[in-house]
Design an enzyme around this catalytic site. Structure first.
Site, mmCIF file in Angstrom:
data_model
loop_
_atom_site.group_PDB
_atom_site.id
_atom_site.type_symbol
_atom_site.label_atom_id
_atom_site.label_comp_id
_atom_site.label_asym_id
_atom_site.label_seq_id
_atom_site.Cartn_x
_atom_site.Cartn_y
_atom_site.Cartn_z
ATOM 1 N N ASP A 1 3.287 8.080 3.410
ATOM 2 C CA ASP A 1 2.404 7.477 4.397
ATOM 3 C C ASP A 1 2.327 5.958 4.253
ATOM 4 O OD1 ASP A 1 1.935 10.110 4.902
ATOM 5 O OD2 ASP A 1 -0.251 10.009 4.705
ATOM 6 N N ASP A 2 1.862 5.325 5.311
ATOM 7 C CA ASP A 2 1.413 3.921 5.343
ATOM 8 C C ASP A 2 2.550 2.904 5.440
ATOM 9 O OD1 ASP A 2 -0.983 5.198 5.064
ATOM 10 O OD2 ASP A 2 -1.593 4.212 3.194
ATOM 11 N N HIS B 1 0.958 7.752 12.217
ATOM 12 C CA HIS B 1 -0.149 7.625 11.258
ATOM 13 C C HIS B 1 -1.180 6.610 11.781
ATOM 14 C CE1 HIS B 1 -2.111 8.425 7.519
ATOM 15 N NE2 HIS B 1 -1.808 7.295 6.913
ATOM 16 N N HIS C 1 2.838 7.692 -0.999
ATOM 17 C CA HIS C 1 2.832 6.466 -0.193
ATOM 18 C C HIS C 1 4.027 5.620 -0.603
ATOM 19 C CE1 HIS C 1 -1.278 7.988 -0.083
ATOM 20 N NE2 HIS C 1 -1.367 7.404 1.107
HETATM 21 ZN ZN ZN Z 1 -2.607 6.556 5.098
#
Ligand code: ZN
Length: 449
Positions: free
Chosen positions: A270-271, A320, A415
């Site tokens: 993620d991110d 996201h 992440h």
């Molecule tokens: Zn996130």
């Protein structure tokens, strides 16, 4: 002729010992052979035969390589003479060295020397030594001289082996397949450089083993930039190829085949995209693994190349949100902006690719968000294993949590914006693959589970 005479002179055999220990007949015969077959610079094989030894070696082109070849032959003779010591005139002690000229082009020459050594009261030894020389630089080459310094990191050779073995259904364990992908230059015991191919001798199944060698021949073209430029191109000339176990002439074609009966794990990142995303992609590619990247819309701008590479490698991109907002608290228009503008930016960056998975930031979701996403053909993508990598800046702990979480149908949250997470993944992925896990995208996991 001069070379052979010098060669004899180097031996410096005392005349008295000569006459006492050797019959006149064999003396004449020995010298005759040596004189009849003089060294020439036109490729004729010099042959030196004196008392119990007979040595033949190839002539390169009258350059420094010739003296390298001859000093190899000299060293072998010296070693033989020192082994037999005082018995040097006993004709039962024999050393024979012959050779095969595997290749001679403009750039390189590869020769295999076959040595047969018989010393009274000792077992016969047979030795086969292959040597490659650079005829321009006039030096002998090690495998590290032929391959680029970053050949192991690039993983090209390991990848070719892996894909070729997979394509041909060679039955190997997952660990052995990972061993292929972790090919290391130092595991090569011997190699042959021919006009258009390079042959490596090593154990491709267990790359650290010294015995049970296989020969793998790979076309230079397929090796590309893992060869140093001077050895990457065709070097036409004489070729006597060795008999290889595996010949890789074409790029192996393997589709990703998922075994639904095997264990599946979905790694999710993620991110991003962030400064470490490309590293994650390299690791995944190396181990023929795939993952899902839940990207932040505003970070996609300016990183279209990363998004495209992610997809081209067979990974999945998910939504996201635009700027990592917690969705349930948002007004309808803010929600549209978070979700739809992110869909659009991905779509325009990635030639029309439409994400089908949305991971709500913080995992914050309620029924109205779920139905809002469902109306837009977006699945709500949560996870069932959290590494808490964002607040654990220690790659070894994150690694242990990945390995600890691994089980069939696990969706593991990571992440790709933290360097320690990437370090952890770099160690964990080969271990997971070696343990038999198939690393798949979230949509692939959902297709089978
Ligand atoms: Zn996130």
């Amino acid at each position: 002729m001069k070379k052979v005479i010098m060669y004899h002179a180097r031996r410096h055999i005392p005349l008295v010992g000569f006459l006492l220990l050797l019959s006149a007949v064999s003396l004449v015969a020995a010298c005759a052979i040596a004189i009849i077959k003089p060294a020439t610079s036109h490729g004729r094989a010099p042959q030196v035969s004196l008392f119990g030894y007979q040595v033949r070696y190839p002539v390169a082109n009258g350059t420094g390589v010739d003296s390298l070849v001859r000093s190899y032959a000299d060293d072998r003779v010296d070693q033989f003479l020192s082994l037999i010591g005082d018995a040097r005139y006993d004709p039962r002690n024999k050393l024979t060295i012959g050779y095969t000229l595997n290749h001679k082009g403009k750039r390189t020459m590869t020769a295999t020397f076959d040595e047969w050594q018989q010393i009274i009261k000792q077992p016969t030894t047979i030795l086969s030594t292959t040597m490659t020389y650079d005829l321009v630089a006039q030096k002998q080459l090690s495998i590290a001289d032929v391959l680029a310094p970053d050949a192991d990191q690039k993983g090209t050779i390991g990848g070719l082996l892996y894909d070729y073995f997979k394509q041909h259904g060679v039955a190997l364990s997952p660990q052995q397949y990972v061993n292929l992908l972790q090919f290391k230059t130092q595991s090569v015991q011997k190699f042959w450089v021919n006009s258009d191919t390079i042959t490596f001798a090593f154990n491709p199944r267990q790359l650290d083993a010294k015995d049970d060698l296989d020969l793998v021949t790979i076309k230079k073209q397929l090796l590309g930039d893992v060869l140093r430029p001077e050895y990457a191109t065709s070097d036409p000339g004489q070729d006597v190829s060795v008999k290889s176990d595996f010949i890789i002439n074409d790029q192996p074609t393997v589709g990703q085949q998922i075994d639904p009966n095997g264990k599946l794990v979905a790694l999710t990142f993620d991110d991003g995209p962030g400064p470490y995303t490309l590293r994650v992609l390299d690791i995944l590619k190396r181990y023929r693994a795939h993952a899902t990247f839940f990207v932040i819309g505003r970070q996609v701008t300016g990183h279209a190349d990363v998004v495209n590479r992610t997809l081209a490698d067979g990974n999945e991109i998910g939504n996201h949100s635009w700027d990592h907002a917690s969705l349930p608290a948002l007004s309808r228009s803010r929600l549209d902006q978070e979700v739809e503008s992110t869909q659009q930016v991905i779509q325009s960056a990635a030639n029309g690719y439409v994400p089908t998975q949305m991971r709500p930031p913080y995992g914050s979701v309620n029924n109205s968000i779920r139905s809002y996403l469902a109306e837009r053909n977006l699945k709500t993508a949560l996870w069932n294993a959290d590494t808490l990598d964002w607040n654990t800046p220690d790659s070894s702990i994150v690694h242990d949590r990945i390995i600890g979480a691994a089980a069939d149908a696990r969706i593991i949250l990571l992440h790709d914006i933290h360097p320690w997470s990437v370090d952890a993944v770099e160690r964990a992925i080969p271990e997971l693959v070696a343990a038999g896990y198939q690393l798949v995208t979230l949509s692939q996991l959902e297709q089978y589970r």
